[in-house]
Design a protein around this motif. Sequence first.
Motif: not given
Length: 310
Positions: A25, A48-50, A72-73, A75, A81, A85
């Motif tokens: 992102n 990490r931050n959708e 997709r999330h 971390d 996490s 995923f």
Amino acid sequence: MSDSKWTASRIPDLTGRTFVVTGANSGLGLATTRHLARHGAHVVMAVRNEAKGRRAAADICGADPDASLEIRHLDLADLDSVKAFAARAHVDALQLDVLINNAGVMTPPRTLSPQGHESQFAGNHLGHFALTGLLMDLLQQGRDPRVVTVSSIGHHGGQIHFDDLSGARKYQRVKYYDQSKFANVLFGLELDRRLRAAGSPVRSLLAHPGITATNLQRTGPTGLFRVGGALVNRLFAQDVEIGALPQLHAATAADVEGGQFFGPDGWKELRGHPTVVRPDPAAEDPDTARRLWGLSEELTGVAYAPAPSA
């Protein structure tokens, strides 16, 4: 510019291929995602931050309405996490061709991950180690499959503090950042050895961006570290569009070989266009790499299918 300089215009048609980019992102990950999508790839933006991921995807699609993206999330500092995923990727039968281990954190105050590991080692190394292992079976079925792990010039002079891995006794931000980036190189080269020994079609490659202006220097550091990072960005750093080229080259160029490390071709590898660079000699030590590998399997609970290297 010489025609021999590799630029994003030389990325081949990627239609029908799927890439997972961690930390997609912002910064290098965003630039990498933009160029991959522009050349026809479907990009899974692992973030990490959708909310930030959705904004970044909207910006890309605003300039390129045909871009194929999904959020997709992930971390990476939290192994739960990472495992979630990977589990979703398997449920969805994700057709994965290339994994770009790009996300990173740099020189924060000492903090621990949910599993109790120092945050830089957790997010920069352990998370990517686990993610790669958990997605390896999907990669094995990919078209021209690759793992590209993004390190740093900071790996030079780095070492693994096996006797104080989490910095409980003496934490120094830069030394523990360098440790995580040194671990990236040990991992990428050892993965190459193991994939070759197993006869796998997957190639493991490494890249680093030199000194590139991203928000990495602003989001992790605090106090004088943040001020210093801002000054480096303003005075010395190259644009992120150039900084992303080594990892784009590793991920897409037809003539790359497993185990190669790509970085800038300028003075001290600080700036420039992609070329093959030499890892720090200490990072080429297979004994250290095997020791780190075994420890990483223990700390993450992720064991790889490829046969151990000789």
